[in-house]
Design a protein around this motif. Structure first.
Motif, PDB file in Angstrom:
ATOM      1  N   VAL A   1      80.180 -21.432  17.371  1.00 36.31           N
ATOM      2  CA  VAL A   1      79.325 -22.122  16.415  1.00 36.31           C
ATOM      3  C   VAL A   1      79.070 -23.550  16.880  1.00 36.31           C
ATOM      4  CG1 VAL A   1      79.298 -23.073  14.073  1.00 36.31           C
ATOM      5  CG2 VAL A   1      80.033 -20.713  14.458  1.00 36.31           C
ATOM      6  N   ALA A   2      77.824 -23.994  16.800  1.00 32.45           N
ATOM      7  CA  ALA A   2      77.479 -25.379  17.105  1.00 32.45           C
ATOM      8  C   ALA A   2      77.332 -26.202  15.836  1.00 32.45           C
ATOM      9  CB  ALA A   2      76.188 -25.442  17.922  1.00 32.45           C
ATOM     10  N   ALA A   3      76.749 -25.596  14.787  1.00 30.72           N
ATOM     11  CA  ALA A   3      76.535 -26.313  13.528  1.00 30.72           C
ATOM     12  C   ALA A   3      76.437 -25.308  12.396  1.00 30.72           C
ATOM     13  CB  ALA A   3      75.260 -27.153  13.602  1.00 30.72           C
ATOM     14  N   LEU A   4      76.777 -25.796  11.201  1.00 28.57           N
ATOM     15  CA  LEU A   4      76.715 -24.973   9.990  1.00 28.57           C
ATOM     16  C   LEU A   4      75.906 -25.713   8.933  1.00 28.57           C
ATOM     17  CD1 LEU A   4      80.521 -24.081   9.820  1.00 28.57           C
ATOM     18  CD2 LEU A   4      78.706 -22.509  10.494  1.00 28.57           C
ATOM     19  N   ARG A   5      75.035 -24.981   8.237  1.00 28.78           N
ATOM     20  CA  ARG A   5      74.280 -25.581   7.134  1.00 28.78           C
ATOM     21  C   ARG A   5      74.476 -24.718   5.892  1.00 28.78           C
ATOM     22  NH1 ARG A   5      68.848 -25.431   5.377  1.00 28.78           N
ATOM     23  NH2 ARG A   5      68.220 -24.179   7.184  1.00 28.78           N
TER      24      ARG A   5
ATOM     25  N   VAL B   1      84.407 -16.216  13.536  1.00 29.62           N
ATOM     26  CA  VAL B   1      84.443 -17.067  14.724  1.00 29.62           C
ATOM     27  C   VAL B   1      85.850 -16.993  15.298  1.00 29.62           C
ATOM     28  CG1 VAL B   1      84.030 -19.373  15.641  1.00 29.62           C
ATOM     29  CG2 VAL B   1      82.739 -18.574  13.640  1.00 29.62           C
ATOM     30  N   GLY B   2      85.998 -16.348  16.437  1.00 29.92           N
ATOM     31  CA  GLY B   2      87.298 -16.196  17.078  1.00 29.92           C
ATOM     32  C   GLY B   2      87.704 -14.746  17.184  1.00 29.92           C
ATOM     33  N   GLY B   3      87.993 -14.298  18.413  1.00 31.19           N
ATOM     34  CA  GLY B   3      88.334 -12.899  18.664  1.00 31.19           C
ATOM     35  C   GLY B   3      89.784 -12.694  19.005  1.00 31.19           C
ATOM     36  N   GLY B   4      90.692 -13.428  18.316  1.00 39.70           N
ATOM     37  CA  GLY B   4      92.122 -13.218  18.488  1.00 39.70           C
ATOM     38  C   GLY B   4      92.662 -12.283  17.417  1.00 39.70           C
ATOM     39  N   ILE B   5      93.954 -12.430  17.121  1.00 37.46           N
ATOM     40  CA  ILE B   5      94.601 -11.511  16.188  1.00 37.46           C
ATOM     41  C   ILE B   5      93.941 -11.556  14.812  1.00 37.46           C
ATOM     42  CG2 ILE B   5      96.742 -11.024  14.948  1.00 37.46           C
ATOM     43  CD1 ILE B   5      98.268 -11.907  17.442  1.00 37.46           C
TER      44      ILE B   5
ATOM     45  N   LEU C   1      81.063 -10.967  15.304  1.00 30.65           N
ATOM     46  CA  LEU C   1      82.169 -11.784  15.797  1.00 30.65           C
ATOM     47  C   LEU C   1      81.735 -12.487  17.066  1.00 30.65           C
ATOM     48  CD1 LEU C   1      85.920 -10.819  16.004  1.00 30.65           C
ATOM     49  CD2 LEU C   1      84.770 -11.760  18.013  1.00 30.65           C
ATOM     50  N   VAL C   2      81.989 -13.795  17.137  1.00 37.03           N
ATOM     51  CA  VAL C   2      81.712 -14.548  18.359  1.00 37.03           C
ATOM     52  C   VAL C   2      83.024 -15.078  18.902  1.00 37.03           C
ATOM     53  CG1 VAL C   2      79.345 -15.166  17.775  1.00 37.03           C
ATOM     54  CG2 VAL C   2      81.208 -16.666  17.055  1.00 37.03           C
ATOM     55  N   GLU C   3      83.149 -15.045  20.217  1.00 39.24           N
ATOM     56  CA  GLU C   3      84.361 -15.495  20.901  1.00 39.24           C
ATOM     57  C   GLU C   3      83.959 -16.339  22.107  1.00 39.24           C
ATOM     58  OE1 GLU C   3      87.577 -16.540  22.684  1.00 39.24           O
ATOM     59  OE2 GLU C   3      87.743 -15.537  20.736  1.00 39.24           O
TER      60      GLU C   3
ATOM     61  N   VAL D   1      82.236  -3.504  14.734  1.00 39.37           N
ATOM     62  CA  VAL D   1      82.101  -4.960  14.760  1.00 39.37           C
ATOM     63  C   VAL D   1      81.184  -5.337  15.920  1.00 39.37           C
ATOM     64  CG1 VAL D   1      83.307  -7.153  15.052  1.00 39.37           C
ATOM     65  CG2 VAL D   1      84.372  -5.311  13.728  1.00 39.37           C
ATOM     66  N   GLN D   2      80.158  -6.151  15.644  1.00 36.49           N
ATOM     67  CA  GLN D   2      79.223  -6.588  16.680  1.00 36.49           C
ATOM     68  C   GLN D   2      79.778  -7.850  17.334  1.00 36.49           C
ATOM     69  OE1 GLN D   2      76.403  -4.633  17.403  1.00 36.49           O
ATOM     70  NE2 GLN D   2      77.588  -3.313  15.997  1.00 36.49           N
ATOM     71  N   VAL D   3      80.034  -7.799  18.619  1.00 36.84           N
ATOM     72  CA  VAL D   3      80.738  -8.879  19.327  1.00 36.84           C
ATOM     73  C   VAL D   3      79.806  -9.539  20.329  1.00 36.84           C
ATOM     74  CG1 VAL D   3      82.667  -9.439  20.849  1.00 36.84           C
ATOM     75  CG2 VAL D   3      82.958  -7.721  19.040  1.00 36.84           C
ATOM     76  N   ARG D   4      79.838 -10.876  20.331  1.00 37.85           N
ATOM     77  CA  ARG D   4      79.129 -11.645  21.356  1.00 37.85           C
ATOM     78  C   ARG D   4      80.116 -12.632  21.973  1.00 37.85           C
ATOM     79  NH1 ARG D   4      74.772 -14.829  19.445  1.00 37.85           N
ATOM     80  NH2 ARG D   4      75.591 -14.735  17.311  1.00 37.85           N
TER      81      ARG D   4
END
Length: 377
Positions: free
Chosen positions: A132-136, A12-16, A34-36, A124-127
């Motif tokens: 993220v909204a929630a984690l279980r 989660v996060g597409g920075g450094i 990876l989601v950004e 890397v698959q990027v969207r």
């Protein structure tokens, strides 16, 4: 907790930190998504300093040579009084025995582009535009709900989403919020003067430090650290006049640099904040990296270095033969004291700038920590 990562890793996060980790994990054969949240996936256009330990991490990712070529390597920091009188020339600790320069200034967008292209080329698959909204938490996976309504199942979730990390808020609710240190940082890029072949720093009155750092053969950036009591809001339209006012007493190369002062859109101002999450940096199969775990101020110029080291170390730990729990414990154990040293030393230097103490030697502390960081992470 079992070890195989037979489901994808979510970053989660597409920075450094996020991009570097994605590259490292793909090089190890892991499936990575990876989601950004920033749909433009861009960064503000100012410079950044890659210290020798950052270049060592980038070499492990196969990117050191490209960064050095795109940037401007240098080995000395030249320090001056406010009026421009020379004060000291400090040779920076280096890894020349490893074939790496002591430092390399680089434009922040140039570094981002190199990391982004390497991550995409590695698979890397990027969207973009989601997070993220929630984690279980489950025994062998993390079920993730995304802000676009999609759901996914992952062997590991890495929160590399910055100082205001949403992953940290979800999984580490006890963590204290980022703390304003009392200073702000101003930056803008301008054409490089032929006199700026290294970092050129000016120690001014009113707890101000100005500097010029080369970031390519054609460009450099000006930075100013200033005390900003009360963390005031800086109206964008007033940024040029506010910065000019704070630089009015500086001599040396600063007046010439001020002749290139851009409009408001070209000036980046950030209040300086720190964050240090207590170890361990994981909860179940969720782990933090980069500023989400340890945001620092620019006094040591180690923020990017720590993020890059996190990525390399976490990937190494995950490649070990033990369980996932032991890998994540090992990651925190290897990183926490090193990152804490950087955060605390940076805050100490800022405090000395705002409240001078007899015998306090900022440059000596910078060198002391820099020498320590030459040891492998």
């Amino acid at each position: 907790m079992t070890s195989p990562l037979n489901a994808p890793v979510l970053i989660v996060g597409g920075g450094i930190a996020g991009l570097a980790l994605g590259i490292a994990l793909r090089r190890a054969g892991r499936d990575v998504e990876l989601v950004e949240l920033n749909s433009a996936w861009n960064v503000y256009g100012v410079g950044i300093i890659l210290q020798a330990n950052a270049l060592r991490a980038l070499r492990q990712l196969g990117l050191a040579d490209a960064c050095i070529q795109a940037g401007f390597p240098y080995a000395v920091s030249l320090h001056h009084e406010e009026d421009g009188q020379p004060q000291a020339a400090r040779h920076k600790p280096s890894l020349m025995d490893e074939g790496l320069p002591a430092s390399c200034g680089i434009l922040r967008p140039a570094l981002h582009d190199l990391l982004r292209e390497a991550a995409l080329s590695a698979g890397v698959q990027v969207r973009l535009g989601i997070t993220v909204a929630a984690l279980r938490h489950e025994r062998d996976a993390v079920e993730v709900s995304f802000t676009d309504g999609r759901q996914g199942r992952y062997a590991l979730v890495v929160g590399a989403d910055g100082i205001r990390s949403h992953v940290r808020a979800l999984c580490f609710p006890e963590a204290l919020p980022p703390r304003f240190t009392g200073q702000g940082c101003w930056r803008y890029t301008l054409p490089r003067s032929t006199e700026v072949n290294s970092a050129v720093m000016y120690h001014g009155r009113q707890a101000r430090l100005a500097g010029l750092v080369p970031v390519s053969q054609t460009h450099m950036y000006l930075l100013l650290l200033s005390e900003e009591a009360g963390n005031p809001r800086m109206p964008e339209a007033e940024l040029p006049s506010l910065l000019r006012d704070r630089l009015q007493h500086f001599g040396g190369l600063i007046p010439a640099a001020l002749s290139h002062l851009p409009g408001p859109e070209g000036i980046v101002y950030r209040p300086l904040e720190t964050q240090l999450v207590s170890a361990p940096w994981h909860r179940g199969r969720v782990v933090l990296a980069g500023d989400a775990a340890h945001a620092t101020t620019p006094h040591m110029a180690q923020g990017a270095s720590m993020a890059l080291e996190d990525a390399v170390v976490l990937a190494e730990c995950l490649a070990g033969a033990g369980s996932l729990e032991s890998a994540l414990q090992d990651y925190s154990s290897r990183r926490f004291d090193r990152c804490r040293r950087v955060v605390e030393a940076s805050v100490q230097i800022g405090n000395w700038q705002m409240r001078p103490e007899p015998g306090a030697d900022q440059l000596a502390l910078v060198r002391e920590v820099a020498v320590e960081l030459m040891r492998p992470a």
